[in-house]
Design a protein around this motif. Structure first.
Motif, mmCIF file in Angstrom:
data_model
loop_
_atom_site.group_PDB
_atom_site.id
_atom_site.type_symbol
_atom_site.label_atom_id
_atom_site.label_comp_id
_atom_site.label_asym_id
_atom_site.label_seq_id
_atom_site.Cartn_x
_atom_site.Cartn_y
_atom_site.Cartn_z
ATOM 1 N N CYS A 143 -6.172 -2.810 1.306
ATOM 2 C CA CYS A 143 -5.265 -2.739 2.447
ATOM 3 C C CYS A 143 -6.051 -2.929 3.753
ATOM 4 O O CYS A 143 -6.934 -2.122 4.065
ATOM 5 C CB CYS A 143 -4.579 -1.387 2.460
ATOM 6 S SG CYS A 143 -3.493 -1.208 3.867
ATOM 7 N N HIS A 162 0.078 4.088 1.156
ATOM 8 C CA HIS A 162 -0.194 4.952 2.303
ATOM 9 C C HIS A 162 0.939 4.802 3.316
ATOM 10 O O HIS A 162 1.772 5.690 3.458
ATOM 11 C CB HIS A 162 -1.570 4.611 2.921
ATOM 12 C CG HIS A 162 -1.911 5.426 4.124
ATOM 13 N ND1 HIS A 162 -2.368 4.854 5.288
ATOM 14 C CD2 HIS A 162 -1.880 6.761 4.353
ATOM 15 C CE1 HIS A 162 -2.602 5.822 6.172
ATOM 16 N NE2 HIS A 162 -2.316 6.974 5.626
ATOM 17 N N LEU A 163 1.014 3.640 3.975
ATOM 18 C CA LEU A 163 2.089 3.436 4.945
ATOM 19 C C LEU A 163 2.857 2.129 4.716
ATOM 20 O O LEU A 163 3.692 1.762 5.539
ATOM 21 C CB LEU A 163 1.520 3.456 6.377
ATOM 22 C CG LEU A 163 0.948 4.789 6.867
ATOM 23 C CD1 LEU A 163 0.347 4.642 8.253
ATOM 24 C CD2 LEU A 163 1.993 5.884 6.861
ATOM 25 N N GLY A 164 2.522 1.398 3.667
ATOM 26 C CA GLY A 164 3.339 0.222 3.319
ATOM 27 C C GLY A 164 2.817 -1.125 3.770
ATOM 28 O O GLY A 164 3.556 -2.112 3.744
ATOM 29 N N CYS A 165 1.560 -1.227 4.168
ATOM 30 C CA CYS A 165 1.024 -2.536 4.558
ATOM 31 C C CYS A 165 0.856 -3.440 3.331
ATOM 32 O O CYS A 165 0.816 -2.974 2.186
ATOM 33 C CB CYS A 165 -0.348 -2.362 5.228
ATOM 34 S SG CYS A 165 -0.245 -1.716 6.901
ATOM 35 N N PRO A 213 -7.081 6.120 2.353
ATOM 36 C CA PRO A 213 -6.278 7.338 2.417
ATOM 37 C C PRO A 213 -5.100 7.407 1.434
ATOM 38 O O PRO A 213 -4.531 8.480 1.268
ATOM 39 C CB PRO A 213 -5.741 7.349 3.862
ATOM 40 C CG PRO A 213 -5.750 5.927 4.287
ATOM 41 C CD PRO A 213 -6.922 5.314 3.598
ATOM 42 N N CYS A 224 -5.035 -2.462 6.703
ATOM 43 C CA CYS A 224 -4.661 -1.531 7.782
ATOM 44 C C CYS A 224 -5.660 -0.385 7.904
ATOM 45 O O CYS A 224 -6.290 -0.211 8.944
ATOM 46 C CB CYS A 224 -3.265 -0.982 7.540
ATOM 47 S SG CYS A 224 -2.007 -2.218 7.851
ATOM 48 N N HIS A 225 -5.799 0.405 6.827
ATOM 49 C CA HIS A 225 -6.723 1.543 6.909
ATOM 50 C C HIS A 225 -7.713 1.591 5.759
ATOM 51 O O HIS A 225 -8.494 2.533 5.657
ATOM 52 C CB HIS A 225 -5.943 2.862 7.005
ATOM 53 C CG HIS A 225 -4.766 2.774 7.919
ATOM 54 N ND1 HIS A 225 -3.471 2.745 7.481
ATOM 55 C CD2 HIS A 225 -4.719 2.606 9.265
ATOM 56 C CE1 HIS A 225 -2.662 2.594 8.509
ATOM 57 N NE2 HIS A 225 -3.391 2.504 9.605
ATOM 58 N N GLY A 226 -7.622 0.595 4.853
ATOM 59 C CA GLY A 226 -8.700 0.443 3.865
ATOM 60 C C GLY A 226 -8.472 1.018 2.484
ATOM 61 O O GLY A 226 -9.421 1.079 1.693
ATOM 62 N N SER A 227 -7.244 1.457 2.162
ATOM 63 C CA SER A 227 -7.021 1.938 0.785
ATOM 64 C C SER A 227 -7.275 0.801 -0.190
ATOM 65 O O SER A 227 -7.076 -0.374 0.134
ATOM 66 C CB SER A 227 -5.583 2.429 0.606
ATOM 67 O OG SER A 227 -5.389 3.590 1.353
ATOM 68 N N CYS A 257 0.842 -1.191 0.000
ATOM 69 C CA CYS A 257 0.000 0.000 0.000
ATOM 70 C C CYS A 257 0.882 1.248 0.000
ATOM 71 O O CYS A 257 1.894 1.299 0.715
ATOM 72 C CB CYS A 257 -0.875 -0.032 1.254
ATOM 73 S SG CYS A 257 -1.957 1.383 1.407
HETATM 74 FE FE1 FES Z 1 -2.695 1.005 3.548
HETATM 75 FE FE2 FES Z 1 -2.766 2.760 5.476
HETATM 76 S S1 FES Z 1 -1.185 1.399 5.032
HETATM 77 S S2 FES Z 1 -4.267 2.333 4.030
#
Ligand code: FES
Length: 474
Positions: free
Chosen positions: A445, A429-432, A462, A447-450, A427
């Motif tokens: 994702c 966003h933060l790499g999940c 996000p 983690c936060h749903g991207s 991802c």
């Molecule tokens: Fe994927 Fe935050 S790491 S949405």
């Protein structure tokens, strides 16, 4: 107690394959150009979904010069994927708010949501909008779980507690023993004077009055400047109404929300229902009529947790079981931002930044919460009396109501980030780690749903930058 009749599996099972929500059928919204260069405004609104449009509309009526910037097209995000119920009955909510937040705040929550229902009706009247707006009852039902007495009893107790909570708060409601769905229930809680509508028909005349730039994704916020890919808006006040805030450090919203998906079928030959329906149990089906169609929604899961797929298939099986002669005409899915304590985050995005506002975390009740957001943010910006600001303040922390979700979300983020180190698809966003959702042919994702399409383009934030997708050929 109860019961409705359970229908038997039927003989006619003809299902179509149209993907996309019913709301786009036959309603063409005005098209807007991309933002190029610099424009000035009193208020810049990020996101042309229902929350952004209503906030902009109310402020415009108060004489503000408002500009909306939208990453894609007007209403093309979650507002197009709603089931368009306008209600203060948000599943099982009031008992939880009384027990874990406070009775006073639960009352404020109910009050502003009722104000939102009324405000929709008032705009429909004022603007003379033909949008199938009707007042109708809203039902929360507790199902009989065949062969599972414990689950049946637990759901019924939850329903009774919710009914008691509604009574304590003075909400006009009634406990029913049967409902107009072909399932066995132990009971249902009815709230009168709620509503449903056609969201695209509703926004059309509002959109025509607003200044909007489409295909203008916001990349950055710099003090009073909203920076898009090809231009910027300079504004005294800025409202972030783009579903999930994309900024990482401002407010750390990624630590306080996750996203969930759910799926909807529009079927015909299933008759109509007299209101909007929602179940006590997580796996229950939401129902409403929409012209000749019935909308059946369910199969909720945390975004990124549908590796096996089959959500539409399971929903189809339920549709066939409930309405043997039904015929699928459309299917779609939606994404919801879930706050820690089930209350949306509406108000000042950051303590101390008095010109920056946010509306997010609507927890499946996007249409009603969009109007709540417009009411509260309008009051902030116009410096008016704002009785609901504290309940929805993004700076609140309701420990009792938040602790379980906070622990779960943190655990999910740690797991996703760890897996992301070696994952082929990450991802942006933060790499999940990104997880393939076979029902939608997208990468999600947890983690936060991207979400990203199979070419890596961003479908839902996000995240704002495309991802590199390596397809699993095995
Ligand atoms: Fe994927 Fe935050 S790491 S949405």
């Amino acid at each position: 107690m109860f019961f409705g009749n359970m229908r038997m599996l039927g003989e006619k099972e003809v299902f179509g394959k149209v993907k996309g929500s019913v709301w786009t059928e036959g309603v063409a919204l005005k098209k807007f150009s991309r933002l190029v260069g610099e424009v000035n405004a009193d208020v810049a609104v990020i996101g042309a979904g229902m929350a952004g449009i209503l906030t902009a509309y109310k402020l415009m009526k108060d004489g503000k010069n408002v500009v909306i910037v939208e990453a894609n097209r007007v209403m093309s995000g979650q507002s197009e994927k709603t089931t368009a119920k306008i209600t203060i009955q948000h599943g099982v909510i009031y008992n939880k708010l009384i027990e874990k937040v406070s009775k006073a705040e639960a009352m404020q929550y109910a009050k502003v949501n009722m104000e939102a229902v009324e405000e929709y009706e008032s705009i429909v009247r004022k603007e003379e909008i033909d949008c199938d707006f009707i007042r109708c009852p809203s039902y929360l039902y507790a199902r009989v779980h065949e062969g599972d007495e414990e689950a049946t009893k637990a759901d019924h107790e939850t329903l009774i507690k919710e009914a008691e909570a509604a009574k304590q708060l003075g909400i006009k409601s009634e406990l029913m023993t049967s409902i107009n769905l072909p399932i066995s229930v132990t009971g249902a809680l009815r709230f009168d004077d709620q509503a449903q509508f056609h969201p695209m028909k509703f926004v059309k005349p509002l959109v025509d009055q607003l200044t909007i730039y489409e295909h203008s994704r916001v990349m950055e916020l710099k003090e009073d400047r909203v920076v898009t890919e090809h231009g910027s808006v300079i504004a005294k006040d800025i409202v972030v109404a783009c579903h999930y805030p994309f900024m990482i450090k401002k407010g750390f919203y990624f630590l306080r929300m996750h996203q969930e998906r759910s799926y909807v079928l529009a079927v015909k030959n299933a008759g109509t229902v007299d209101g909007v329906y929602y179940g006590v149990d997580k796996n229950d089906i939401s129902v409403r009529s929409c012209g000749e169609y019935l909308l059946l929604g369910g199969e909720r899961h945390r975004t990124g947790e549908n590796r096996e797929g089959g959500a539409y298939e399971r929903l189809r099986n339920i549709a066939k079981e409930w309405y043997p002669n039904c015929e699928e005409v459309r299917r779609w899915s939606a994404q919801d931002c879930m706050s820690l304590d089930s209350i949306p985050y509406i108000g000042r995005l950051l303590a101390g930044e008095n010109n920056l506002y946010v509306a997010t975390g609507f927890c499946r009740w996007g249409m009603t919460s969009s109007m709540v957001a417009a009411i509260i943010i309008r009051n902030h910006i116009m410096s008016d009396f704002n009785p609901y600001a504290e309940v929805f303040s993004p700076q609140r922390f309701n420990l009792k109501a938040s602790v379980k979700n906070l622990a779960e979300d943190s655990m999910e983020a740690v797991t996703g980030l760890t897996k992301g180190i070696f994952a082929p698809n990450k991802c942006t966003h933060l790499g999940c780690e990104l997880v393939y959702n076979p029902d939608e042919d997208v990468y999600e994702c947890p983690c936060h749903g991207s979400r990203f399409d199979c070419h890596g383009e961003v479908l839902d934030g996000p995240a704002i930058r495309p991802a590199t997708i390596k397809k699993d050929e095995s």
